[in-house]
Write an enzyme that holds these catalytic residues in place. Structure first.
Site, short mmCIF file in Angstrom:
data_model
loop_
_atom_site.label_atom_id
_atom_site.label_comp_id
_atom_site.label_asym_id
_atom_site.label_seq_id
_atom_site.Cartn_x
_atom_site.Cartn_y
_atom_site.Cartn_z
N ASP A 152 0.77 -1.14 -0.04
CA ASP A 152 0.01 0.00 0.15
C ASP A 152 0.88 1.29 -0.09
O ASP A 152 1.85 1.52 0.92
CB ASP A 152 -0.90 0.03 1.34
N ASP A 195 -13.77 -3.85 -2.34
CA ASP A 195 -13.38 -3.16 -0.78
C ASP A 195 -14.77 -3.44 -0.08
O ASP A 195 -15.68 -2.57 -0.41
CB ASP A 195 -12.75 -1.91 -0.72
#
Length: 259
Positions: free
Chosen positions: A14, A133
């Protein structure tokens, strides 16, 4: 003779402002290192693939950091998926030309589902990963898993299982399924969410969110149809190596590739 496909272990980078970061529930972000150094380490340690997510690109309405992607691609020799800030065909083309093997889209797909088909038609289904997500929620018909966009900051009202089926029909070649509820907690994957999505589609599913130990990955593979386990915290901060995890899985009957 039936040949079992090897399960994959995938570290995730990330990235925010050129650094690898990690948070909990997509919040409380802390630094985890240099993306190129970490990518090379994971490639050398036997990772099957690498996922690179520019986590603030969509929220900040900008493109992915192409130069960082190019530097990472030069440092590794494993398949490489890049997501975050891919808004259209030209963004995807730039990322693939920078060295990525696959592109991952989430916000762009929700806002314009036809982009999934466009990407498939131009680059091939194998290049198209749709990231989902999801977070547990309560709707008019009861509990469900809701799709979130813009780095987990905006609810959509879309059912994650139904969305998974739709993007498969549109041309997605793979799903990257992240449980926001479990993200960064190290409490284990959301097996209910993962199993429901895996049962609903016929394309590979990468499970993400909650990995805290090799046991969690073993549980994931034994109890769901996930094709790959993605993890970040346990690798970034040196709790386990990719090789540690793969040896454990192999010893417990899971087919994995150990280099």
């Amino acid at each position: 003779m039936l040949t079992l496909l090897a399960k994959r272990v995938i570290p995730c980078l990330d990235v925010d402002k050129g650094r690898v970061v990690k948070g909990i529930h997509f919040k409380d972000i802390r630094d985890a290192g240099d993306p190129v150094e970490l990518a090379k380490h994971y490639s050398d340690d036997g990772a099957d693939e690498l996922v690179f997510l520019d986590i603030t690109a969509s929220e900040e309405h900008r493109g992915t950091m192409v130069e960082v992607v190019r530097s990472v691609a030069r440092a590794i020799d494993i398949p490489f998926t890049v997501g975050g800030g891919i808004r259209g065909i030209e963004d995807a083309r730039a990322i693939l030309l920078a060295g990525a093997d696959k592109v991952s889209i989430n916000t762009a797909a929700v806002k314009n589902p036809s982009i999934v088909t466009e990407l498939k038609d131009i680059f091939g289904r194998q290049c198209v990963v749709v990231a989902i997500d999801a977070k547990s929620s309560i709707g008019n018909d009861g509990p469900f898993y809701e799709v979130y966009i813009y780095g987990g900051k905006r609810a959509t009202g879309i059912d994650a299982v139904e969305w998974a089926k739709r993007v498969e029909s549109l041309g997605a070649g793979e799903l990257l399924l992240t449980s926001i509820d479990r993200d960064g907690t190290k409490d284990g994957y959301d097996l209910g969410l993962t199993a429901r999505v895996c049962d609903a589609v016929n394309i590979p599913v990468i499970a993400s969110g909650g990995a805290g130990s090799p046991e969690h990955m073993l549980e994931l593979f034994r109890r769901t149809g996930a094709d790959a386990a993605l993890a970040a915290s346990i690798f970034h901060y040196g709790e386990y190596t990719v090789r540690d995890v793969k040896i454990y899985l192999k010893e417990n009957g899971i087919e994995v590739r150990i280099c």
